[in-house]
Design a protein around this motif. Structure first.
Motif, PDB file in Angstrom:
ATOM      1  N   VAL A 167       0.849  -1.181   0.000  1.00 48.22           N
ATOM      2  CA  VAL A 167       0.000   0.000   0.000  1.00 48.22           C
ATOM      3  C   VAL A 167       0.888   1.235   0.000  1.00 48.22           C
ATOM      4  O   VAL A 167       1.809   1.342   0.799  1.00 48.22           O
ATOM      5  N   VAL A 168       0.613   2.147  -0.924  1.00 51.87           N
ATOM      6  CA  VAL A 168       1.344   3.407  -0.975  1.00 51.87           C
ATOM      7  C   VAL A 168       0.423   4.486  -0.422  1.00 51.87           C
ATOM      8  O   VAL A 168      -0.707   4.654  -0.886  1.00 51.87           O
ATOM      9  N   GLN A 169       0.907   5.170   0.598  1.00 55.52           N
ATOM     10  CA  GLN A 169       0.174   6.276   1.200  1.00 55.52           C
ATOM     11  C   GLN A 169       1.139   7.453   1.208  1.00 55.52           C
ATOM     12  O   GLN A 169       1.992   7.544   2.082  1.00 55.52           O
ATOM     13  N   PRO A 170       1.032   8.348   0.224  1.00 60.32           N
ATOM     14  CA  PRO A 170       2.045   9.396   0.068  1.00 60.32           C
ATOM     15  C   PRO A 170       2.011  10.485   1.137  1.00 60.32           C
ATOM     16  O   PRO A 170       2.885  11.339   1.163  1.00 60.32           O
ATOM     17  N   ILE A 171       1.030  10.481   2.015  1.00 63.10           N
ATOM     18  CA  ILE A 171       0.944  11.495   3.060  1.00 63.10           C
ATOM     19  C   ILE A 171       0.820  10.824   4.426  1.00 63.10           C
ATOM     20  O   ILE A 171       0.467   9.660   4.522  1.00 63.10           O
TER      21      ILE A 171
ATOM     22  N   TYR B 295      -6.222  12.651   7.535  1.00 64.74           N
ATOM     23  CA  TYR B 295      -7.391  13.123   8.292  1.00 64.74           C
ATOM     24  C   TYR B 295      -7.784  14.537   7.882  1.00 64.74           C
ATOM     25  O   TYR B 295      -8.960  14.834   7.678  1.00 64.74           O
ATOM     26  N   MET B 296      -6.805  15.407   7.760  1.00 62.60           N
ATOM     27  CA  MET B 296      -7.092  16.806   7.431  1.00 62.60           C
ATOM     28  C   MET B 296      -7.646  16.965   6.018  1.00 62.60           C
ATOM     29  O   MET B 296      -8.483  17.837   5.772  1.00 62.60           O
ATOM     30  N   ASN B 297      -7.204  16.130   5.067  1.00 64.75           N
ATOM     31  CA  ASN B 297      -7.575  16.320   3.668  1.00 64.75           C
ATOM     32  C   ASN B 297      -8.661  15.390   3.148  1.00 64.75           C
ATOM     33  O   ASN B 297      -9.343  15.743   2.183  1.00 64.75           O
ATOM     34  N   PHE B 298      -8.804  14.199   3.726  1.00 61.90           N
ATOM     35  CA  PHE B 298      -9.721  13.217   3.144  1.00 61.90           C
ATOM     36  C   PHE B 298     -10.819  12.725   4.080  1.00 61.90           C
ATOM     37  O   PHE B 298     -11.905  12.376   3.620  1.00 61.90           O
TER      38      PHE B 298
END
Length: 145
Positions: A118-122, A128-131
């Motif tokens: 799994v790639v999670q770039p942030i 939480y803040m963006n999605f």
């Protein structure tokens, strides 16, 4: 990477941690180091069938961990290894689980085609803040606490 701090140094770090993504303790050998802690719990009835135990202690994959950390610590989005199920117990504080159906990856998270990576770039805080606010926006589902 792996660090092996003394426990008192780790707790000192936890008490003052202000990082966005603080470190947390993830110890798969705690039962050997502190057998009294391992003896203090047993799996709940619904998880009593442990088919991996048929492999014997020498052959079975890792299956129990002690995990501890300060506020805001935790793992990124992932799929548990060996397609296993797990039970968790929170001893102190709170933990938030965010679960998605395997066919619906979280926004901004990119699993490999077979789902093993799994790639999670942030960071999770950035996620939480963006999605997070958008996850339930257009669905019939709602957050459950």
């Amino acid at each position: 990477y792996t660090l092996n701090p003394r426990l008192r140094d780790f707790w000192s770090y936890c008490n003052g941690a202000t990082d966005d993504l603080p470190l947390y303790l993830f110890d798969k050998e705690f039962a050997d180091k502190a057998p009294e802690i391992a003896a203090a719990y047993s799996p709940p009835e619904h998880f009593a069938d442990d088919l991996l135990s048929l492999l014997g202690e020498e052959s079975r994959p890792d299956y129990r961990w002690l995990i501890a950390g300060p506020a805001r610590s935790g793992s990124s989005f992932h799929k548990d290894p060996n397609a296993t199920s797990a039970w968790n117990a929170v001893v102190r504080g709170r933990k938030k689980w965010i679960l998605f159906h395997p066919s619906q990856p979280p926004p901004g998270v990119h699993p490999s085609p077979d789902g093993s990576m799994v790639v999670q770039p942030i960071t999770l805080i950035e996620w939480y803040m963006n999605f997070y606010q958008h996850v339930y926006q257009d669905q019939d589902q709602e957050e459950v606490e």
